[in-house]
Design an enzyme around this catalytic site. Structure first.
Site, mmCIF file in Angstrom:
data_model
loop_
_atom_site.group_PDB
_atom_site.id
_atom_site.type_symbol
_atom_site.label_atom_id
_atom_site.label_comp_id
_atom_site.label_asym_id
_atom_site.label_seq_id
_atom_site.Cartn_x
_atom_site.Cartn_y
_atom_site.Cartn_z
ATOM 1 N N THR A 1 -9.504 5.501 -0.782
ATOM 2 C CA THR A 1 -10.777 4.755 -0.809
ATOM 3 C C THR A 1 -11.944 5.624 -0.350
ATOM 4 O O THR A 1 -13.089 5.366 -0.720
ATOM 5 C CB THR A 1 -10.664 3.506 0.107
ATOM 6 N N HIS B 1 0.836 -1.201 0.000
ATOM 7 C CA HIS B 1 0.000 0.000 0.000
ATOM 8 C C HIS B 1 0.870 1.251 0.000
ATOM 9 O O HIS B 1 0.401 2.366 0.188
ATOM 10 C CB HIS B 1 -0.897 -0.007 1.237
ATOM 11 N N LYS C 1 -9.874 12.530 6.068
ATOM 12 C CA LYS C 1 -8.865 11.456 5.929
ATOM 13 C C LYS C 1 -7.757 11.747 6.935
ATOM 14 O O LYS C 1 -7.728 12.808 7.526
ATOM 15 C CB LYS C 1 -8.305 11.422 4.492
ATOM 16 N N ARG C 2 -6.815 10.816 7.136
ATOM 17 C CA ARG C 2 -5.702 11.070 8.057
ATOM 18 C C ARG C 2 -4.977 12.324 7.605
ATOM 19 O O ARG C 2 -4.898 12.616 6.406
ATOM 20 C CB ARG C 2 -4.750 9.870 8.066
ATOM 21 N N LYS D 1 -16.323 6.034 -1.515
ATOM 22 C CA LYS D 1 -17.515 6.097 -0.666
ATOM 23 C C LYS D 1 -18.346 7.329 -1.042
ATOM 24 O O LYS D 1 -19.568 7.254 -1.174
ATOM 25 C CB LYS D 1 -17.100 6.161 0.812
ATOM 26 N N LYS E 1 -1.309 14.555 1.626
ATOM 27 C CA LYS E 1 -2.754 14.646 1.342
ATOM 28 C C LYS E 1 -3.188 16.109 1.231
ATOM 29 O O LYS E 1 -4.292 16.425 0.822
ATOM 30 C CB LYS E 1 -3.531 13.894 2.415
HETATM 31 N N1 LIG Z 1 -0.766 2.091 4.693
HETATM 32 N N2 LIG Z 1 -1.157 2.492 3.811
HETATM 33 N N3 LIG Z 1 -1.552 2.910 2.875
HETATM 34 C C1 LIG Z 1 -2.823 3.384 2.484
HETATM 35 C C2 LIG Z 1 -3.502 4.128 3.636
HETATM 36 N N4 LIG Z 1 -2.759 5.170 4.139
HETATM 37 O O1 LIG Z 1 -3.849 3.280 4.657
HETATM 38 O O2 LIG Z 1 -3.586 2.219 2.123
HETATM 39 C C3 LIG Z 1 -4.837 2.505 1.525
HETATM 40 C C4 LIG Z 1 -5.502 1.186 1.221
HETATM 41 O O3 LIG Z 1 -4.853 0.518 0.202
HETATM 42 C C5 LIG Z 1 -4.683 3.354 0.250
HETATM 43 O O4 LIG Z 1 -5.937 3.648 -0.264
HETATM 44 C C6 LIG Z 1 -3.924 4.627 0.581
HETATM 45 O O5 LIG Z 1 -3.684 5.308 -0.621
HETATM 46 C C7 LIG Z 1 -2.602 4.282 1.265
HETATM 47 O O6 LIG Z 1 -1.919 5.449 1.667
#
Ligand SMILES: [N-]=[N+]=N[C@]1([C@H](N)O)O[C@H](CO)[C@@H](O)[C@H](O)[C@H]1O
Length: 831
Positions: A678, A375, A567-568, A682, A573
């Protein structure tokens, strides 16, 4: 002693006694609720409050989950298909009551049962705390994938950790984030079943000895410490199917193996406290969405869940099989990022040291069993474990990883000769002052399939992050674009829209077959649908507006455009870019002649998200949002033209409220930095328009709904490197310089405190994430959104077309692709 009746005999007796399966009519549910009030919650069935009603209803629903879980388990055991084991250190489940009732198909009956008892389902649902066993996207993806695995009847298990403390509660004091522990189990958890009889010893530290067995030399690991892993099962119901799969989470308990030694030193108390220490292993979730180099407890958590899960998986395999060559035909092991990758070394250890297979046989099995999803987009984000730490905590695993690396590098030498740069880049062991094990390299070398989480992410992996490995094994690399489950993110969180979609599609089959949403396209300009669509959205906006007022005291007008970024908090971001554009909008309105203000499109800007506790810059961004909001929201010149509110403690349940009530959502990462994203999916499913950069999965959303149905801006992926190289000659737009100066000079107060924040986006060495470069096109996209919002027919058409094109971004599609192309599993539907 008389022989116990045979299984069959007992089954016969039990079945006679049983009055068939639990019934789901409202009267039966009422009885079940009242029984649980009396016998489970132990309150009088004649007087109980909302929380006790929630507990009683939850236990009544749990009973029905367990019934389906048993049937599924026994049927799958009998069929013995190949199963997938989804291994993740994080699962962001959120609340379970509503989702379970919807997937069991008993919502109407529950509503009726409760109303006759004087309760409302929506009110009781609010009593439940979130299971926040994860940080962000990766963790919620795991939860959405479990919902789709169950709904599509795939034989699957999830394995993870049962943290006692989930992701911290975010408390805002005077605009600053403070972290509060999330002791989510305080009032018990009706959605888990403690399996006291399913527990395994997990070993740490110690030494590696040798033993001779039948003339052969074998390694044995003599541990220095042992703790017990106890299973907690969480039934995951599918929608519109009897299949209910299991999410097994492990909790650490002191091991029964007393070290009499410590007990006999008369220091009893300390001996007990030492034992208690064992529980700390699974006590708290690490709250950082980035990575953890070198934290021993984190490594202990990873190995603890890996060892317990593999012991459980091997036991289940050996129940029906003796030949380990069949293991990969029955078991697919999915690594959700590198957090579970120690299982590679653990499986080698079990096969070689315990099952006495020879190395090559064992390695063959490992290579066919594992698949790996990353990821991460940037090399720096990849997990590395210091060799010393690994060597002391898991001495045998370090040996095995060295052996894997030795054979791998030998192989590379045969192929690439003395190309030492390539060898050192690809080596699983990173040389240097501090030697590290590269967990991503280990995962790629050991897995048959490697994938990114969007098409562009997988491209970046092939051309940059894992370029060497792609050149070596192009056949291993695939992409599996993320998704979200429409059960939670439409049916659960937006029942109004759910009903409207079903009405216009003339069926609710779309809930299991989401491509049917495409059927909305033909109606996108239909005035009748548009009117009903706007009506539903208005109700959701009102609900969100009430929530905003309740938790911030700010009254917002629902005719305004609700512009949301949740988001975080992360520099990549670019929440800061959003705030700077809001300052620019505020400044423009302030300098407008009164008359012109009539043309301003009113906006309510909502920003929400947690910052990792140690991430100072991210925390400064949260403070900046608050001081800017303070200024704008109390400025009489502005009134309802512009409002800014920070949504505290953003989590799954808050998302379920925010997403359906948003008009515009922002996904504005610097191109090449968001692996997928993601939350955008949504919002898309709920007809919220996107304002976004061409990054991650947004590129596929543009492909699906068309560039003219969202607002895209900013540097493209291929432009970023040269823009960074030429950053010195970049002429900063005056509008950008002005808003940064306003912050730096304390226009909103705290000028000094924000200095480093301003330095990070200005001057030499600043602005790595290209906020200055993208500022003007961002403002143009914002202006385009304003212009379109005034044309409600056009806006609503884009909103309907967004939802119509969102089916592709369901985890049903994602899981279907994994099952077919990676795991090689097929549905096993319980009759
Ligand atoms: N760890 N990690 N990565 C992430 C998210 N921060 O949780 O995984 C998510 C799930 O794959 C991604 O959508 C996102 O872009 C990516 O930054």
């Amino acid at each position: 002693r008389r022989a116990p009746p045979s299984q069959a005999r007992r089954a016969e007796v039990v079945f006679k006694l049983m009055d068939g399966y639990l019934k789901n009519d409202s009267v039966s549910l009422q009885k079940a609720i009242l029984d649980h009030v009396e016998f489970t919650v132990a309150r009088s069935r004649f007087s109980f409050d909302d929380f006790e009603a929630y507990q009683a209803l939850s236990h009544s629903v749990r009973d029905r989950l367990i019934e389906r879980w048993h049937d599924t388990h026994q049927y799958v055991k009998r069929k013995d298909p190949k199963r997938v084991y989804f291994l993740s250190l994080e699962f962001l489940m959120g609340r379970s009551l509503s989702n379970s009732i919807i997937n069991l198909g008993i919502k109407d009956q529950c509503v009726e049962a409760l109303s006759q008892l004087g309760f409302e389902l929506e009110v009781l649902a609010e009593q439940e705390g979130d299971a926040a066993l994860g940080n962000g996207g990766l963790a919620r993806l795991s939860a959405c994938i479990m919902d789709s695995l169950a709904t599509l009847d795939f034989p699957a298990w999830g394995y993870g950790l049962r943290y006692q403390y989930g992701l911290f509660r975010q408390v805002i004091l005077d605009g600053f984030q403070h972290e509060q522990p999330d002791y989510w189990l305080n009032f018990g958890n009706p959605w888990e079943i403690e399996r006291v009889h399913i527990s395994y010893p997990v070993k740490f530290y110690g030494t590696v000895e040798e033993e001779i067995v039948d003339g052969k030399k074998f390694k044995i690991w003599v541990p220095g410490e042992t703790v017990e892993a106890v299973a907690y099962d969480n039934p995951i119901p599918g929608y519109g199917t009897r299949n209910t799969i299991n999410l097994r989470l492990w909790a650490a308990k002191p091991s029964d193996q007393y070290d009499m030694e410590s007990f006999n030193t008369g220091d009893y108390i300390n001996a007990v406290i030492n034992r208690q220490k064992a529980e700390t292993i699974s006590s708290v979730l690490y709250p950082d969405d980035r990575s953890y180099q070198g934290k021993e407890l984190r490594l202990k958590q990873q190995y603890f869940f890996v060892s317990a899960s593999l012991q459980d998986i091997v036991r289940r395999f050996k129940d029906l099989h003796t030949n380990f060559q069949e293991f990969p035909d029955k078991v697919a092991l999915q690594l959700n990022d590198t957090h579970p990758s120690l299982m590679i070394a653990e499986l080698m250890r079990v096969l070689v040291d315990e099952e006495h297979l020879d190395w090559n046989e064992a390695w063959g099995i490992v290579g066919k069993a594992f698949s790996f999803t990353t990821h991460i987009v940037v090399l720096e984000g990849l997990e590395k474990i210091p060799v010393d730490l690994l060597g002391s905590l898991l001495p045998r695993h370090l040996q095995i990883i060295y052996d894997i690396n030795f054979l791998f590098v030998e192989d590379l030498k045969k192929r690439f000769g003395s190309d030492y740069d390539r060898l050192s880049r690809m080596s699983i062991v990173e040389e240097g002052p501090v030697k590290n094990v590269r967990m991503a390299n280990l995962s790629i070398v050991s897995s048959h399939t490697v994938n990114g989480v969007s098409q562009v992410h997988s491209q970046i992996l092939k051309t940059k992050v894992f370029k060497d490995f792609y050149e070596l094994w192009p056949e291993k690399f695939q992409h599996k674009t993320n998704g979200v489950t429409q059960r939670r993110w439409i049916v659960g969180s937006n029942p109004g829209l759910c009903g409207l979609i079903t009405k216009w599609l003339g069926t609710e089959a779309w809930i299991r077959n989401v491509d049917l949403l495409l059927g909305l396209r033909q109606h996108a300009a239909n005035p009748e649908l548009q009117e009903e669509w706007r009506m539903i959205r208005r109700v959701n906006k009102k609900r969100l507006a009430d929530y905003i007022e309740a938790m911030s005291g700010v009254k917002v007008c629902i005719d305004a455009m609700f512009d949301v970024q949740v988001k975080r908090i992360h520099e990549y971001k670019r929440q800061l870019l959003n705030v700077l554009s809001i300052i620019h909008r505020y400044d423009c309105i302030k300098n407008m002649k009164k008359g012109d203000r009539r043309k301003v499109v009113s906006r309510v800007c909502l920003i929400g998200g947690k910052a990792a506790p140690g991430y100072e810059i991210a925390k400064k961004i949260i403070k900046l949002v608050h001081v800017v909001a303070e200024k704008i929201n109390n400025d009489p010149d502005i009134g309802d033209l512009l409002k800014l509110v920070f949504i505290p403690d953003y989590n799954v349940s808050v998302a379920e409220l925010v997403v359906p009530g948003s008009d515009l959502s922002q996904h504005i990462s610097t191109a090449g930095h968001e692996a997928s994203g993601t939350s955008s999916m949504k919002f898309l499913m709920n007809g919220c328009l996107l304002l976004a950069t061409a990054d991650g999965s947004t590129l596929e959303i543009i492909e699906e709904i068309g560039e003219d149905n969202l607002f895209v801006f900013g540097a493209k992926l291929h432009e970023v490197p040269s823009l960074r190289d030429k950053a010195r000659d970049f002429e900063v737009p005056r509008q950008f310089a002005r808003v940064v100066r306003m912050v730096r000079e304390g226009y909103f107060g705290f000028g000094d405190y924000f200095e480093s924040l301003c330095d990070s986006i200005e001057g030499n060495g600043g602005d790595f994430y290209l906020l200055g470069n993208d500022f003007m096109s961002y403002l143009e996209a914002q202006a385009a959104a304003d212009k379109t919002f005034v044309d409600q027919e056009r806006w609503t058409q884009m909103s309907i077309l967004s939802a119509a094109g969102s089916g592709r971004f369901s985890t049903d599609r994602t899981v279907g692709e994994y099952a077919e192309k990676t795991w090689g599993i097929t549905p096993c539907k319980c009759p």
